[in-house]
Design an enzyme around this catalytic site. Structure first.
Site, PDB file in Angstrom:
ATOM      1  N   GLU A 126       0.945  -1.019  -0.102  1.00 16.71           N
ATOM      2  CA  GLU A 126       0.135   0.187  -0.020  1.00 16.71           C
ATOM      3  C   GLU A 126       0.809   1.319   0.157  1.00 16.71           C
ATOM      4  O   GLU A 126       1.787   1.218   0.864  1.00 16.71           O
ATOM      5  CB  GLU A 126      -0.849  -0.133   1.168  1.00 16.71           C
ATOM      6  N   GLU A 215      -8.270  11.769   2.282  1.00 13.98           N
ATOM      7  CA  GLU A 215      -8.458  11.052   3.326  1.00 13.98           C
ATOM      8  C   GLU A 215      -8.685  11.895   4.649  1.00 13.98           C
ATOM      9  O   GLU A 215      -7.855  12.818   4.839  1.00 13.98           O
ATOM     10  CB  GLU A 215      -7.423  10.118   3.129  1.00 13.98           C
TER      11      GLU A 215
END
Length: 229
Positions: A126, A215
């Site tokens: 990730e 985010e």
């Protein structure tokens, strides 16, 4: 998703859990050397073309008030939530091609991130190229730095053990480049980060999705971003 309390702890509960997005089915692909324009329209019959026009809609939300609107040029989002979310647009298959982004990013309270965000498989990784941030708690291991697009980025690595991922619960690494002079518009030369990570032993595998993402958690804010090749 990108979705994710330390930079990585935050990026863990958030980033790791955020790997459950929605995608738009590709109808075609794009020139091997270029990203397509953002239009959610994809053709489907040219085996020599690899990348479709922006065809991926990241919409990971766990609660609170998050108002997310993708458009034909990018996306906008307003939030007021203690829960984590990751939204944005991009490509079902990432690459090292440059990405242009531009617009606003404002965090009133809590934590907010503006990043190029994605995953690879084999190995499962990730990754973030963080262009702007507000109040993230930085943890993990500093591996080095890279200079790109007019600034220095600090490179972090973190290992997530038995956490949610695009392959279910798994153990995987996170690679994170954090820009030391934040910005809300510009070009991200993705290849520079991939090269720097590799030189530090941080290797990516086969590209999975790649998005320009906002985010946030634990507060409120707003953003409006355009995305293009």
């Amino acid at each position: 998703m990108v979705a994710f309390s330390s930079l990585i702890c935050a990026l863990t509960s958030i980033a790791s859990t955020l790997a459950m997005p929605t995608g738009l089915e590709p109808e075609s692909s794009v020139n091997v050397t270029e990203r397509g324009m953002y239009d959610f329209v994809l053709g489907a019959h040219n085996d020599h073309r690899r990348r479709a026009s922006i065809n991926y809609d990241q919409n990971y939300q766990t609660g609170g008030q998050v108002s997310y609107s993708p458009s034909n040029t990018g996306f906008s989002v307003n939030w007021n939530t203690q829960d984590d979310f990751v939204v944005g647009v991009g490509w079902t298959t990432g690459s090292s091609a440059p990405i242009n982004f531009g617009g606003s990013f404002s965090v009133n309270s809590g934590t907010g991130l503006l990043s190029v965000y994605g995953w690879s498989t084999n190995p499962l990784v990730e990754y973030y190229i963080m262009e702007d941030n507000h109040n993230y708690p930085a943890q993990g291991t500093v591996k080095g730095t890279v200079t790109s697009d007019g600034a220095t980025y600090t490179i972090w690595e973190n290992t997530r053990v038995n956490e949610p991922s695009i392959q279910g619960t798994a153990t995987f690494n996170q690679y994170i480049s954090v820009r030391n002079s934040p910005r809300t518009s510009g070009t991200v030369t993705v290849q520079n980060h991939f090269n720097a990570w590799a030189s530090l032993g941080l290797h990516l595998g086969q590209m999975n999705y790649q998005v320009v993402a906002v985010e946030g958690w634990g507060g409120s804010g707003s953003a409006s971003q355009s995305v293009s090749n």
